[in-house]
Design a protein around this motif. Structure first.
Motif, PDB file in Angstrom:
ATOM      1  N   LYS A   4      -4.367   6.479   6.248  1.00 27.36           N
ATOM      2  CA  LYS A   4      -6.147   6.555   6.268  1.00 27.36           C
ATOM      3  C   LYS A   4      -6.443   5.161   7.024  1.00 27.36           C
ATOM      4  CE  LYS A   4     -10.064   6.111   3.120  1.00 27.36           C
ATOM      5  NZ  LYS A   4     -10.391   6.004   1.902  1.00 27.36           N
ATOM      6  N   ILE A   5      -5.703   3.892   6.768  1.00 26.64           N
ATOM      7  CA  ILE A   5      -6.339   2.782   7.519  1.00 26.64           C
ATOM      8  C   ILE A   5      -6.049   3.072   8.907  1.00 26.64           C
ATOM      9  CG2 ILE A   5      -5.827   0.445   8.070  1.00 26.64           C
ATOM     10  CD1 ILE A   5      -4.962   0.041   4.946  1.00 26.64           C
ATOM     11  N   LEU A   9       0.860  -1.301  -0.017  1.00 27.87           N
ATOM     12  CA  LEU A   9      -0.049   0.039   0.039  1.00 27.87           C
ATOM     13  C   LEU A   9       0.834   1.099  -0.097  1.00 27.87           C
ATOM     14  CD1 LEU A   9      -2.569  -1.357   2.859  1.00 27.87           C
ATOM     15  CD2 LEU A   9      -2.856  -1.140   0.229  1.00 27.87           C
ATOM     16  N   SER A  10       0.145   2.217  -0.419  1.00 29.00           N
ATOM     17  CA  SER A  10       0.872   3.520  -0.326  1.00 29.00           C
ATOM     18  C   SER A  10       1.023   4.038   1.095  1.00 29.00           C
ATOM     19  CB  SER A  10       0.479   4.348  -1.457  1.00 29.00           C
ATOM     20  OG  SER A  10      -0.983   4.630  -0.844  1.00 29.00           O
ATOM     21  N   LYS A  11       1.780   5.327   0.970  1.00 27.32           N
ATOM     22  CA  LYS A  11       1.827   5.931   2.448  1.00 27.32           C
ATOM     23  C   LYS A  11       0.442   6.535   2.848  1.00 27.32           C
ATOM     24  CE  LYS A  11       4.312   9.363   5.018  1.00 27.32           C
ATOM     25  NZ  LYS A  11       5.040  10.693   4.987  1.00 27.32           N
ATOM     26  N   GLU A  12      -0.328   7.096   1.762  1.00 26.70           N
ATOM     27  CA  GLU A  12      -1.740   7.629   2.192  1.00 26.70           C
ATOM     28  C   GLU A  12      -2.664   6.645   2.517  1.00 26.70           C
ATOM     29  OE1 GLU A  12       0.214   8.176  -0.842  1.00 26.70           O
ATOM     30  OE2 GLU A  12       0.957  10.285  -0.340  1.00 26.70           O
ATOM     31  N   GLU A  13      -2.506   5.417   1.952  1.00 21.70           N
ATOM     32  CA  GLU A  13      -3.602   4.497   1.972  1.00 21.70           C
ATOM     33  C   GLU A  13      -3.218   3.863   3.595  1.00 21.70           C
ATOM     34  OE1 GLU A  13      -4.556   2.298  -2.050  1.00 21.70           O
ATOM     35  OE2 GLU A  13      -2.530   1.871  -1.269  1.00 21.70           O
ATOM     36  N   VAL A  14      -2.161   3.664   3.933  1.00 21.75           N
ATOM     37  CA  VAL A  14      -1.695   3.148   5.034  1.00 21.75           C
ATOM     38  C   VAL A  14      -2.072   4.261   6.431  1.00 21.75           C
ATOM     39  CG1 VAL A  14       0.066   2.658   6.875  1.00 21.75           C
ATOM     40  CG2 VAL A  14       0.371   1.741   4.505  1.00 21.75           C
TER      41      VAL A  14
END
Length: 123
Positions: A115-116, A108-113
């Motif tokens: 966000k989770i 996953l990208s940094k933004e996705e991580v």
């Protein structure tokens, strides 16, 4: 009857003498077998060493590919895969692993991580 006993005794002596000469030949074969086994073990060790070097190189290549992931078109994960990735990120986060390491371990990208993690903290 005595002739049969003498013949059997002579055959036994001849076979006894032959058994000593056969041991020398077996020893030669045993030495060759040990040498071949040693060579195979050495080659096996060298192959394992090469595999670990290749695995390390592939790991480096994977991190380089993850950084260049913005330009590549990777297939989007299925909903089940997304859920598993979320659980993995949450588990890693709750065990105290840094966000940067979580990004490296997941696809996953940094933004996705982030966000989770934010969603997890809100609930």
């Amino acid at each position: 009857m005595t002739a049969v006993i003498i013949i059997l005794l002579a055959a036994a002596i001849i076979l006894f003498v032959l058994s000593f000469t056969q041991k020398g030949e077996n020893k030669h074969f045993e030495e060759e077998l040990e040498e071949v086994a040693s060579q195979l073990m050495h080659e096996n060790y060298e192959l394992k060493k090469r595999v670990t070097v290749l695995e390390k190189a592939m790991n480096i290549d994977k991190t380089v590919l993850k950084e260049d992931d913005d330009t590549s078109s990777a297939p989007s994960p299925t909903p089940k895969m997304k859920e598993l990735l979320k659980k993995q990120v949450i588990t890693l986060y709750t065990t105290g692993i840094a966000t940067e390491e979580i990004i490296e371990q997941s696809s996953l990208s940094k933004e996705e991580v982030e966000k989770i993690i934010e969603e997890y903290l809100e609930h």
